[in-house]
Write a protein that holds these residues in place. Structure first.
Motif, PDB file in Angstrom:
ATOM      1  N   GLY A  70      -5.102  -0.223   1.535  1.00 54.35           N
ATOM      2  CA  GLY A  70      -4.931   1.223   1.619  1.00 54.35           C
ATOM      3  C   GLY A  70      -6.275   1.862   1.916  1.00 54.35           C
ATOM      4  O   GLY A  70      -7.170   1.226   2.469  1.00 54.35           O
ATOM      5  N   ALA A  71      -6.428   3.109   1.535  1.00 59.37           N
ATOM      6  CA  ALA A  71      -7.666   3.839   1.797  1.00 59.37           C
ATOM      7  C   ALA A  71      -8.870   3.085   1.233  1.00 59.37           C
ATOM      8  O   ALA A  71      -8.812   2.527   0.140  1.00 59.37           O
ATOM      9  CB  ALA A  71      -7.593   5.231   1.191  1.00 59.37           C
ATOM     10  N   ILE A  72      -9.941   3.061   1.999  1.00 54.40           N
ATOM     11  CA  ILE A  72     -11.179   2.400   1.595  1.00 54.40           C
ATOM     12  C   ILE A  72     -12.148   3.492   1.172  1.00 54.40           C
ATOM     13  O   ILE A  72     -12.542   4.322   1.979  1.00 54.40           O
ATOM     14  CB  ILE A  72     -11.758   1.578   2.764  1.00 54.40           C
ATOM     15  CG1 ILE A  72     -10.749   0.507   3.185  1.00 54.40           C
ATOM     16  CG2 ILE A  72     -13.094   0.977   2.380  1.00 54.40           C
ATOM     17  CD1 ILE A  72     -11.095  -0.159   4.497  1.00 54.40           C
ATOM     18  N   GLU A  73     -12.499   3.494  -0.102  1.00 53.52           N
ATOM     19  CA  GLU A  73     -13.343   4.560  -0.635  1.00 53.52           C
ATOM     20  C   GLU A  73     -14.826   4.311  -0.430  1.00 53.52           C
ATOM     21  O   GLU A  73     -15.597   5.247  -0.304  1.00 53.52           O
ATOM     22  CB  GLU A  73     -13.047   4.729  -2.123  1.00 53.52           C
ATOM     23  CG  GLU A  73     -11.573   4.923  -2.391  1.00 53.52           C
ATOM     24  CD  GLU A  73     -11.255   6.268  -2.946  1.00 53.52           C
ATOM     25  OE1 GLU A  73     -12.162   6.918  -3.466  1.00 53.52           O
ATOM     26  OE2 GLU A  73     -10.084   6.658  -2.853  1.00 53.52           O
ATOM     27  N   GLU A  74     -15.232   3.018  -0.416  1.00 50.48           N
ATOM     28  CA  GLU A  74     -16.659   2.739  -0.282  1.00 50.48           C
ATOM     29  C   GLU A  74     -16.892   1.430   0.461  1.00 50.48           C
ATOM     30  O   GLU A  74     -16.099   0.493   0.363  1.00 50.48           O
ATOM     31  CB  GLU A  74     -17.338   2.692  -1.644  1.00 50.48           C
ATOM     32  CG  GLU A  74     -16.819   1.598  -2.552  1.00 50.48           C
ATOM     33  CD  GLU A  74     -17.424   1.641  -3.936  1.00 50.48           C
ATOM     34  OE1 GLU A  74     -18.059   0.648  -4.320  1.00 50.48           O
ATOM     35  OE2 GLU A  74     -17.257   2.659  -4.621  1.00 50.48           O
ATOM     36  N   ALA A  75     -17.969   1.395   1.191  1.00 44.55           N
ATOM     37  CA  ALA A  75     -18.347   0.177   1.899  1.00 44.55           C
ATOM     38  C   ALA A  75     -18.810  -0.878   0.889  1.00 44.55           C
ATOM     39  O   ALA A  75     -19.278  -0.544  -0.191  1.00 44.55           O
ATOM     40  CB  ALA A  75     -19.463   0.486   2.884  1.00 44.55           C
ATOM     41  N   GLY A  76     -18.649  -2.136   1.269  1.00 47.03           N
ATOM     42  CA  GLY A  76     -19.114  -3.227   0.430  1.00 47.03           C
ATOM     43  C   GLY A  76     -18.050  -3.871  -0.427  1.00 47.03           C
ATOM     44  O   GLY A  76     -18.275  -4.938  -0.990  1.00 47.03           O
ATOM     45  N   ARG A  77     -16.898  -3.240  -0.541  1.00 46.95           N
ATOM     46  CA  ARG A  77     -15.832  -3.806  -1.364  1.00 46.95           C
ATOM     47  C   ARG A  77     -15.274  -5.066  -0.707  1.00 46.95           C
ATOM     48  O   ARG A  77     -14.996  -5.081   0.488  1.00 46.95           O
ATOM     49  CB  ARG A  77     -14.716  -2.773  -1.535  1.00 46.95           C
ATOM     50  CG  ARG A  77     -13.670  -3.183  -2.558  1.00 46.95           C
ATOM     51  CD  ARG A  77     -12.703  -2.055  -2.829  1.00 46.95           C
ATOM     52  NE  ARG A  77     -11.430  -2.456  -2.245  1.00 46.95           N
ATOM     53  CZ  ARG A  77     -10.545  -1.652  -1.727  1.00 46.95           C
ATOM     54  NH1 ARG A  77     -10.761  -0.359  -1.690  1.00 46.95           N
ATOM     55  NH2 ARG A  77      -9.425  -2.108  -1.239  1.00 46.95           N
ATOM     56  N   VAL A  78     -15.125  -6.143  -1.494  1.00 46.22           N
ATOM     57  CA  VAL A  78     -14.557  -7.388  -0.983  1.00 46.22           C
ATOM     58  C   VAL A  78     -13.035  -7.279  -1.064  1.00 46.22           C
ATOM     59  O   VAL A  78     -12.471  -7.064  -2.125  1.00 46.22           O
ATOM     60  CB  VAL A  78     -15.064  -8.604  -1.795  1.00 46.22           C
ATOM     61  CG1 VAL A  78     -14.393  -9.885  -1.309  1.00 46.22           C
ATOM     62  CG2 VAL A  78     -16.572  -8.720  -1.701  1.00 46.22           C
ATOM     63  N   LEU A  79     -12.382  -7.424   0.079  1.00 43.95           N
ATOM     64  CA  LEU A  79     -10.927  -7.333   0.149  1.00 43.95           C
ATOM     65  C   LEU A  79     -10.273  -8.706   0.039  1.00 43.95           C
ATOM     66  O   LEU A  79      -9.129  -8.814  -0.378  1.00 43.95           O
ATOM     67  CB  LEU A  79     -10.511  -6.664   1.456  1.00 43.95           C
ATOM     68  CG  LEU A  79     -11.118  -5.274   1.700  1.00 43.95           C
ATOM     69  CD1 LEU A  79     -10.757  -4.774   3.078  1.00 43.95           C
ATOM     70  CD2 LEU A  79     -10.663  -4.301   0.635  1.00 43.95           C
TER      71      LEU A  79
END
Length: 114
Positions: A70-79
């Protein structure tokens, strides 16, 4: 100007140029004989979609993983995080499908380096 419209304007500004960007990326590194691959958020995006990771090591070790986001709030998050290996001949392919946009593909292999 109230806080709600200001926040909405800031959100719109944050995602205004994203249609040309690739908010999901593939980060690959080697850990001994293993390939360590992370599907990561590269940029914030008020978007939804799915991705498919195809990994290959040698001629017989193949895997496919799919996931949605869904929406990505911040860069760097591992999906997603995938580790595979056992061969010097490896490749990984990430296909990203974002609703309302053209798909894009990122590939890495032993020949191109991690």
């Amino acid at each position: 100007m109230s806080a709600a419209p200001a926040a909405a304007a800031a959100d719109d500004a944050m995602t205004a140029g994203v249609t040309q960007d690739q908010p999901i990326t593939l980060v690959v590194s080697k850990d001994g004989a293993l390939v360590d691959a992370k599907v990561m958020a590269a940029a914030p995006c008020r978007c939804a979609g799915r991705f498919r990771i195809e990994s290959r090591s040698g001629s017989a070790n193949n895997s496919v993983n799919t996931s949605s986001f869904g929406a990505i709030e911040e860069a760097g998050r591992v999906l997603s995080h995938v580790r595979f290996g056992g061969s010097d001949d490896w490749s990984i392919r990430l296909t990203v499908s974002i609703d309302g946009r053209d798909d894009y593909v990122i590939t890495r292999s032993a020949g191109t380096g991690a």
